[in-house]
Motif scaffolding. Structure first.
Motif, mmCIF file in Angstrom:
data_model
loop_
_atom_site.group_PDB
_atom_site.id
_atom_site.type_symbol
_atom_site.label_atom_id
_atom_site.label_comp_id
_atom_site.label_asym_id
_atom_site.label_seq_id
_atom_site.Cartn_x
_atom_site.Cartn_y
_atom_site.Cartn_z
ATOM 1 N N VAL A 1 34.706 72.590 28.306
ATOM 2 C CA VAL A 1 33.485 71.965 28.822
ATOM 3 C C VAL A 1 33.722 71.417 30.226
ATOM 4 C CG1 VAL A 1 31.864 70.062 28.487
ATOM 5 C CG2 VAL A 1 32.577 71.433 26.531
ATOM 6 N N ALA A 2 34.890 70.806 30.446
ATOM 7 C CA ALA A 2 35.189 70.248 31.763
ATOM 8 C C ALA A 2 35.328 71.335 32.820
ATOM 9 C CB ALA A 2 36.466 69.415 31.688
ATOM 10 N N GLN A 3 35.920 72.462 32.445
ATOM 11 C CA GLN A 3 36.149 73.532 33.416
ATOM 12 C C GLN A 3 34.880 74.300 33.757
ATOM 13 O OE1 GLN A 3 40.809 74.833 32.611
ATOM 14 N NE2 GLN A 3 39.179 75.895 31.526
ATOM 15 N N LEU A 4 34.009 74.490 32.780
ATOM 16 C CA LEU A 4 32.859 75.369 32.981
ATOM 17 C C LEU A 4 31.518 74.652 32.949
ATOM 18 C CD1 LEU A 4 34.041 78.240 30.582
ATOM 19 C CD2 LEU A 4 34.399 78.082 33.055
ATOM 20 N N GLY A 5 31.510 73.391 32.537
ATOM 21 C CA GLY A 5 30.242 72.716 32.278
ATOM 22 C C GLY A 5 29.363 72.504 33.490
ATOM 23 N N ARG A 6 29.953 72.286 34.658
ATOM 24 C CA ARG A 6 29.146 71.948 35.827
ATOM 25 C C ARG A 6 28.100 73.020 36.130
ATOM 26 N NH1 ARG A 6 31.262 70.955 42.069
ATOM 27 N NH2 ARG A 6 29.191 70.651 42.967
ATOM 28 N N ALA A 7 28.503 74.265 36.106
ATOM 29 C CA ALA A 7 27.574 75.342 36.458
ATOM 30 C C ALA A 7 26.429 75.459 35.467
ATOM 31 C CB ALA A 7 28.323 76.669 36.550
ATOM 32 N N PHE A 8 26.632 74.936 34.257
ATOM 33 C CA PHE A 8 25.631 75.113 33.214
ATOM 34 C C PHE A 8 24.994 73.794 32.782
ATOM 35 C CE2 PHE A 8 28.989 78.351 32.818
ATOM 36 C CZ PHE A 8 28.258 79.420 33.311
ATOM 37 N N GLY A 9 25.056 72.805 33.679
ATOM 38 C CA GLY A 9 24.312 71.571 33.478
ATOM 39 C C GLY A 9 24.879 70.640 32.437
ATOM 40 N N ILE A 10 26.202 70.628 32.252
ATOM 41 C CA ILE A 10 26.846 69.720 31.305
ATOM 42 C C ILE A 10 27.864 68.884 32.078
ATOM 43 C CG2 ILE A 10 28.207 69.519 29.190
ATOM 44 C CD1 ILE A 10 27.132 72.222 28.337
ATOM 45 N N TYR A 11 27.722 67.564 32.004
ATOM 46 C CA TYR A 11 28.527 66.658 32.814
ATOM 47 C C TYR A 11 29.217 65.635 31.915
ATOM 48 C CZ TYR A 11 25.272 68.742 36.106
ATOM 49 O OH TYR A 11 24.521 69.643 36.817
ATOM 50 N N LEU A 12 30.407 65.208 32.331
ATOM 51 C CA LEU A 12 31.231 64.321 31.514
ATOM 52 C C LEU A 12 31.437 62.979 32.200
ATOM 53 C CD1 LEU A 12 34.071 66.803 30.416
ATOM 54 C CD2 LEU A 12 32.014 66.182 29.141
ATOM 55 N N PHE A 13 31.378 61.921 31.392
ATOM 56 C CA PHE A 13 31.763 60.580 31.839
ATOM 57 C C PHE A 13 32.713 60.037 30.776
ATOM 58 C CE2 PHE A 13 31.308 56.003 32.481
ATOM 59 C CZ PHE A 13 31.425 55.916 33.861
ATOM 60 N N LEU A 14 34.012 60.077 31.079
ATOM 61 C CA LEU A 14 35.060 59.778 30.109
ATOM 62 C C LEU A 14 35.607 58.377 30.343
ATOM 63 C CD1 LEU A 14 36.991 63.152 30.559
ATOM 64 C CD2 LEU A 14 35.046 62.697 29.056
ATOM 65 N N SER A 15 35.581 57.546 29.317
ATOM 66 C CA SER A 15 36.053 56.167 29.432
ATOM 67 C C SER A 15 37.181 55.917 28.442
ATOM 68 C CB SER A 15 34.909 55.181 29.162
ATOM 69 O OG SER A 15 33.835 55.385 30.059
ATOM 70 N N GLY A 16 38.084 55.035 28.829
ATOM 71 C CA GLY A 16 39.175 54.692 27.925
ATOM 72 C C GLY A 16 40.020 53.565 28.465
ATOM 73 N N GLN A 17 40.660 52.827 27.551
ATOM 74 C CA GLN A 17 41.584 51.775 27.953
ATOM 75 C C GLN A 17 42.939 52.344 28.334
ATOM 76 O OE1 GLN A 17 41.836 48.285 25.392
ATOM 77 N NE2 GLN A 17 39.958 48.877 24.351
ATOM 78 N N ARG A 18 43.339 53.360 27.615
ATOM 79 C CA ARG A 18 44.680 53.925 27.795
ATOM 80 C C ARG A 18 44.556 55.413 28.066
ATOM 81 N NH1 ARG A 18 49.404 54.677 29.349
ATOM 82 N NH2 ARG A 18 51.051 55.354 27.952
ATOM 83 N N ILE A 19 44.963 55.833 29.248
ATOM 84 C CA ILE A 19 44.946 57.248 29.605
ATOM 85 C C ILE A 19 46.307 57.561 30.202
ATOM 86 C CG2 ILE A 19 43.810 59.052 30.949
ATOM 87 C CD1 ILE A 19 41.320 57.279 31.010
ATOM 88 N N GLY A 20 47.201 58.087 29.370
ATOM 89 C CA GLY A 20 48.562 58.349 29.819
ATOM 90 C C GLY A 20 49.009 59.750 29.480
ATOM 91 N N SER A 21 50.065 60.187 30.131
ATOM 92 C CA SER A 21 50.585 61.529 29.891
ATOM 93 C C SER A 21 51.165 61.668 28.492
ATOM 94 C CB SER A 21 51.655 61.861 30.934
ATOM 95 O OG SER A 21 52.707 60.904 30.895
ATOM 96 N N ASP A 22 51.486 60.527 27.838
ATOM 97 C CA ASP A 22 52.035 60.599 26.488
ATOM 98 C C ASP A 22 51.010 61.086 25.474
ATOM 99 O OD1 ASP A 22 50.837 58.025 27.169
ATOM 100 O OD2 ASP A 22 51.267 57.480 25.091
ATOM 101 N N LEU A 23 49.733 61.127 25.863
ATOM 102 C CA LEU A 23 48.701 61.642 24.965
ATOM 103 C C LEU A 23 48.732 63.166 24.883
ATOM 104 C CD1 LEU A 23 45.709 59.333 25.973
ATOM 105 C CD2 LEU A 23 47.159 59.155 23.944
ATOM 106 N N GLY A 24 49.482 63.790 25.772
ATOM 107 C CA GLY A 24 49.610 65.242 25.718
ATOM 108 C C GLY A 24 49.216 65.908 27.021
ATOM 109 N N VAL A 25 49.642 67.158 27.146
ATOM 110 C CA VAL A 25 49.346 67.905 28.374
ATOM 111 C C VAL A 25 47.857 68.181 28.510
ATOM 112 C CG1 VAL A 25 51.625 68.956 28.488
ATOM 113 C CG2 VAL A 25 49.830 70.074 27.160
ATOM 114 N N SER A 26 47.135 68.171 27.396
ATOM 115 C CA SER A 26 45.697 68.430 27.466
ATOM 116 C C SER A 26 44.971 67.335 28.237
ATOM 117 C CB SER A 26 45.111 68.552 26.057
ATOM 118 O OG SER A 26 45.679 69.640 25.359
#
Length: 434
Positions: free
Chosen positions: A318-343
């Motif tokens: 969705v993040a890679q292709l959504g813009r062209a097709f009218g889908i937008y993301l607003f992602l919120s979080g307290q903890r955003i670290g690399s330990d959550l995974g490569v994704s």
């Protein structure tokens, strides 16, 4: 003559009181007329010694008249004579004419040989202390030039109520430190990453965004991994809401299928994105609001591994292709670290809009801002706890700024959701045929 002294003293006191009152009650007019001219004179007069003290000067050879010893007279007096010769002189960067801004001033400098904008960025705090002002920012519009933007006093201490949004998918959510509106424009920057600790203003920003988008013809989709406690009050305006990981997987599958359907529509119509379609056939834009992003990637046991893999893959698509097709993301979080995974790292790379409120750990700030500008990371770590809503904001151009969101109570956000509930399109209608 003695009688004139009390009169002159009274005039002086009255004039001083008038200027102080003018400065207090209408600073906006006082600053360009009285305050800035005095400051500009001070800046120009002190620039040489300020530049020398901040390490921004360079030694250059200049022809200069010097005094050298000549002869020693019989009386023991040393005779000197002036001599024209080349000597090493501390040379300051050339300064242009200071120009006033709403909260301070800006001036363009011509860099010296061997200098780069980073030299001025590192000296920004020393410059601010030397001039006795709130902050100095250094930017470079072109090679060989550095623009110093000075803020005399912090413009984020008090932020007024938010104006109404008049453009589709654009919301004025606060004020930048330059005094300009802080706008989130999904048409320009489609995906945003919003990090912040508890009581940092992260959730308030989501409320401001919801109030701005509620009266617009857009579909709002919520992912609330706190069990729905954040977004359930806004359910009347939401077209879909997921409150668990299982519901999130199902909703993400719907978004991926919907994106594929819109992709087919664009291909059939011979256009590259939904905004090139006619208004009669253009699908409704979708803004996806996600609270506590980390909950989508945390794994309690191996049984959740497949769910997490499916979730992360769908989110990244969705993040890679959504813009062209009218889908937008607003992602919120307290903890955003690399330990959550490569994704998560891959997802972050797709979010050109970055917002970092006060955070509890340096890695979250680094994940949010670190790959854009090291000075932005330093500024984010310095946000005090007593200023909720203050954040460091970076857009797709890589430039960053301090900003503060308007305060919006939960009751106001709930009222907006109820008032504009009729504008929420049915999720079944949106996904029909997907």
């Amino acid at each position: 003559m003695p009688e004139a002294l009390p009169v002159a003293l009274m005039v002086l006191v009255a004039g001083t009181a008038g200027l102080l009152g003018w400065r207090h009650w209408h600073y906006r007019s006082f600053w360009p007329i009285v305050g800035f001219p005095l400051v500009a004179i001070h800046i120009r007069a002190t620039w040489r010694r300020v530049a020398l003290g901040c390490g921004l000067t360079k030694k250059r050879q200049r022809w200069w008249f010097t005094t050298v010893p000549s002869l020693i007279a019989s009386t023991g007096i040393v005779r000197v004579r002036r001599r024209f010769q080349r000597v090493a002189v501390d040379t300051k960067p050339s300064m242009g004419i200071p120009m006033p801004t709403r909260f301070g001033w800006r001036v363009t400098l011509h860099t010296l040989e061997g200098q780069i904008p980073e030299d001025y960025a590192q000296a920004a705090e020393r410059l601010a202390h030397s001039w006795g002002i709130h902050a100095v920012r250094a930017t470079s519009p072109r090679p060989g030039r550095v623009v110093l933007t000075a803020t005399v006093r912090d413009p984020l201490v008090e932020v007024n109520d938010s104006p109404l949004s008049v453009e589709l998918l654009k919301v004025a959510v606060g004020r930048l430190e330059t005094g300009r509106p802080w706008e989130i424009d999904f048409r320009t920057v489609p995906h945003w990453l919003n990090a912040g600790a508890t009581q940092s203003g992260k959730s308030n920003l989501a409320n401001v965004l919801l109030i701005g988008l509620a009266p617009q013809p857009v579909a709002l989709v919520g992912f609330d991994l706190k069990g729905g406690v954040e977004f359930t009050p806004y359910a009347p305006r939401l077209s879909a809401l997921a409150t668990s990981r299982a519901e999130s997987v199902s909703l993400l599958d719907d978004l991926v299928a919907l994106m594929a359907s819109r992709m087919d529509l664009c291909r059939t119509s011979g256009v590259r994105n939904v905004w090139q379609l006619g208004s009669a056939v253009r699908p409704v834009p979708i803004v996806v609001l996600i609270d506590e992003l980390a909950e989508l990637y945390l794994m309690a046991d191996k049984s959740e591994k497949d769910q997490i893999a499916k979730t992360s893959t769908a989110m990244l698509r969705v993040a890679q292709l959504g813009r062209a097709f009218g889908i937008y993301l607003f992602l919120s979080g307290q903890r955003i670290g690399s330990d959550l995974g490569v994704s998560v790292t891959a997802l972050r790379a797709q979010c050109s809009g970055r917002i970092c409120h006060r955070v509890n750990d340096p890695e979250t700030a680094a994940m949010t801002l670190g790959d854009l500008d090291p000075s932005a990371l330093i500024s984010a770590r310095a946000i005090p706890a007593e200023t909720p809503g203050v954040a460091v904001v970076a857009g797709q151009d890589g430039r960053w700024s301090r900003a503060r969101s308007f305060f919006v109570s939960q009751q106001a956000a709930e009222h907006a959701a109820l008032t504009h509930a009729a504008l929420a399109p049915s999720w079944a209608e949106i996904t029909a045929g997907a």
